[in-house]
Motif scaffolding. Structure first.
Motif, PDB file in Angstrom:
ATOM      1  N   ALA A  22      -5.298   7.863   1.785  1.00  0.00           N
ATOM      2  CA  ALA A  22      -3.710   6.150   1.766  1.00  0.00           C
ATOM      3  C   ALA A  22      -3.739   6.009  -0.147  1.00  0.00           C
ATOM      4  CB  ALA A  22      -5.142   5.811   1.736  1.00  0.00           C
ATOM      5  N   ALA A  23      -5.573   6.586  -0.666  1.00  0.00           N
ATOM      6  CA  ALA A  23      -5.626   5.702  -2.328  1.00  0.00           C
ATOM      7  C   ALA A  23      -3.976   6.676  -2.661  1.00  0.00           C
ATOM      8  CB  ALA A  23      -6.529   5.933  -2.923  1.00  0.00           C
ATOM      9  N   ILE A  29       0.985   0.746   4.774  1.00  0.00           N
ATOM     10  CA  ILE A  29       1.257   1.342   4.451  1.00  0.00           C
ATOM     11  C   ILE A  29       3.038   1.539   5.584  1.00  0.00           C
ATOM     12  CG2 ILE A  29       1.432   4.238   3.973  1.00  0.00           C
ATOM     13  CD1 ILE A  29      -1.172   5.005   3.481  1.00  0.00           C
ATOM     14  N   SER A  88      -3.493   0.638   7.926  1.00  0.00           N
ATOM     15  CA  SER A  88      -3.699   1.155   6.583  1.00  0.00           C
ATOM     16  C   SER A  88      -2.997   0.112   5.730  1.00  0.00           C
ATOM     17  CB  SER A  88      -4.091   2.071   5.586  1.00  0.00           C
ATOM     18  OG  SER A  88      -4.729   3.321   6.466  1.00  0.00           O
ATOM     19  N   LYS A 114      -0.442   5.426  -2.411  1.00  0.00           N
ATOM     20  CA  LYS A 114      -0.333   4.738  -2.843  1.00  0.00           C
ATOM     21  C   LYS A 114       0.179   4.826  -4.070  1.00  0.00           C
ATOM     22  CE  LYS A 114      -1.240  -0.222  -4.599  1.00  0.00           C
ATOM     23  NZ  LYS A 114      -0.622  -0.003  -5.451  1.00  0.00           N
ATOM     24  N   ASN A 122       0.471  -0.850  -0.459  1.00  0.00           N
ATOM     25  CA  ASN A 122      -0.537  -0.031   0.142  1.00  0.00           C
ATOM     26  C   ASN A 122       1.239   0.968   0.006  1.00  0.00           C
ATOM     27  OD1 ASN A 122      -2.658  -1.522  -0.081  1.00  0.00           O
ATOM     28  ND2 ASN A 122      -2.526  -2.191   2.238  1.00  0.00           N
TER      29      ASN A 122
END
Length: 417
Positions: free
Chosen positions: A373-374, A410, A408, A377, A46
């Motif tokens: 978070a998207a 990450i 998450s 990534k 991620n």
């Protein structure tokens, strides 16, 4: 009112800050093409986010305005300052950070006392705690007056200025106060949420001593007697006059809206003196930000108090460890970590809950945690991981952003200065 200005002095100061940061960042992979410091890419599914630990929150708006970072997590009023200045937007307030529900009503700041000082001066601490509780009640019933006091204390009634970013202090504080819950009640739910911080610190490897190995965290962390005594004092309207303390008492705090109870108590000392018989009267009434005050009970001065600001919670706890301050308003994680490391302090009661937020650059594709978070990534996959500033390792905001990223999937790397 939103103002962007660069004075000659601010430009030079900002340039020096940026030179130090950009020259001091350790990078093992290529250079960012987006204006932010690059951090190593990894094979994390991620993505990767770099955390830049700053000396407090002061540099953050300037770093974001000049593209040195992609966002920052901070306390108020710096969260709202980023929005009011048009350099940033709120990605997520701390209550909505993952893991889901864990931070929905999280503790923010607490009042801590050195154990030896409380043992020697219980009446002083109990009376001071009564003043804190009365000030909290004032904040909740007089938000406009509190905002004016905060703006005066934090900015002398002028604009907040962070390098080349300048915004109305009154507007920013007015926007900040509703995001904070001021309460002194150490309820069971508050203790349960504090335990979430303990577990997060253990998971991050920050807490691994007394607190981590204790069979009773309550016994190690808390002594609520000052709160119990203070509420009884206010209810009975019978304030005991403490014995005079010959040595100066040090009280630590941050220049944050979270610590409004102190600002209100000092700047509105006459009200508390007349209403409760307890006052923290500044020795120099002309100062916007007093540094010395007299603690007065029932018309009698019982101590001289030094008001000691710091950049971040861990700095305050270092002062407590060396007995440079005896009382302090401080974030929950720094207090927990200090106790874990053997600093002889105890958490007496809460000061406030909530009040932190993640700010990202205007126009960034991040309007909540999921989209953040998207974005993280996507940037990581493109070889340009996000850089997010946090105010010192072990601060509330540092713990929450690391925990959120970890939950998450990450990977966190550190951008060194």
């Amino acid at each position: 009112m939103k103002i962007m200005r660069i004075t000659a002095g601010a430009f030079v100061a900002l340039a020096l800050v940026l030179i130090v940061i950009t020259a001091g960042c350790t990078q093992s992979a290529g250079t960012s093409t987006s204006g932010t410091a690059a951090v190593p890419s990894t094979s994390a599914p991620n993505g990767t986010v770099g955390i830049l630990e700053t000396a407090g929150v002061g540099p953050m708006p300037s770093l974001l305005a000049t593209g040195q970072i992609d966002g920052y997590i901070a306390w108020q009023p710096v969260v709202e300052a980023g929005v009011e200045s048009n350099i940033g937007q709120i990605a997520v307030y701390s209550k909505d950070l993952p893991p889901a529900g864990e931070w929905s009503d999280h503790p923010q700041n607490v009042f801590v006392v050195r154990k030896d000082f409380y043992a020697a001066n219980p009446d002083f601490v109990n009376d001071f705690s009564a003043l804190n509780i009365a000030a909290t009640q004032y904040i909740n019933t007089h938000p406009q007056e509190t905002a004016a006091i905060d703006a005066e204390w934090l900015a002398g009634g002028q604009n907040f200025t962070y390098g080349n970013v300048s915004v109305s202090s009154g507007t920013v504080v007015n926007n900040s106060l509703p995001t904070i819950e001021f309460s002194n009640n150490p309820s069971d739910s508050w203790k349960a949420s504090t335990s979430d911080f303990v577990q997060a610190l253990i998971n991050l490897g920050t807490v691994k001593g007394f607190v981590a190995n204790s069979t009773s965290q309550d016994a190690v962390l808390y002594n609520f007697q000052p709160y119990t005594s203070a509420t009884a004092i206010l209810a009975s309207k019978n304030v005991p006059t403490p014995a005079t303390i010959q040595s100066t008492v040090g009280i630590g705090y941050l220049n944050a809206v979270d610590h409004s109870a102190l600002f209100v108590a000092v700047k509105n000392w006459q009200y508390f003196n007349d209403t409760y018989g307890i006052a923290l009267k500044p020795e120099d009434l002309t100062k916007a930000k007093p540094d010395v005050a007299d603690f007065i009970v029932n018309g009698q001065k019982v101590a001289t108090v030094n008001l000691v600001p710091a950049n971040a919670g861990p700095n305050l706890m270092q002062l407590a460890a060396t007995n440079s301050i005896q009382l302090s308003y401080v974030g929950v994680p720094p207090a927990i970590s200090a106790i874990d490391q053997g600093t002889p302090i105890t958490i007496a009661y809460p000061i406030d809950n909530l009040g932190s937020g993640l700010v990202v650059a205007n126009g960034a594709p991040a309007e909540d945690w999921r989209s953040f978070a998207a974005w993280a990534k996507a940037r990581s996959d493109a070889g340009k991981p996000l850089v997010i500033a946090a105010p010192g390792k072990g601060s509330i905001q540092d713990v929450m952003i690391r925990s959120a990223l970890q939950s998450s999937g990450i990977t966190v790397t550190e951008v060194k200065v």
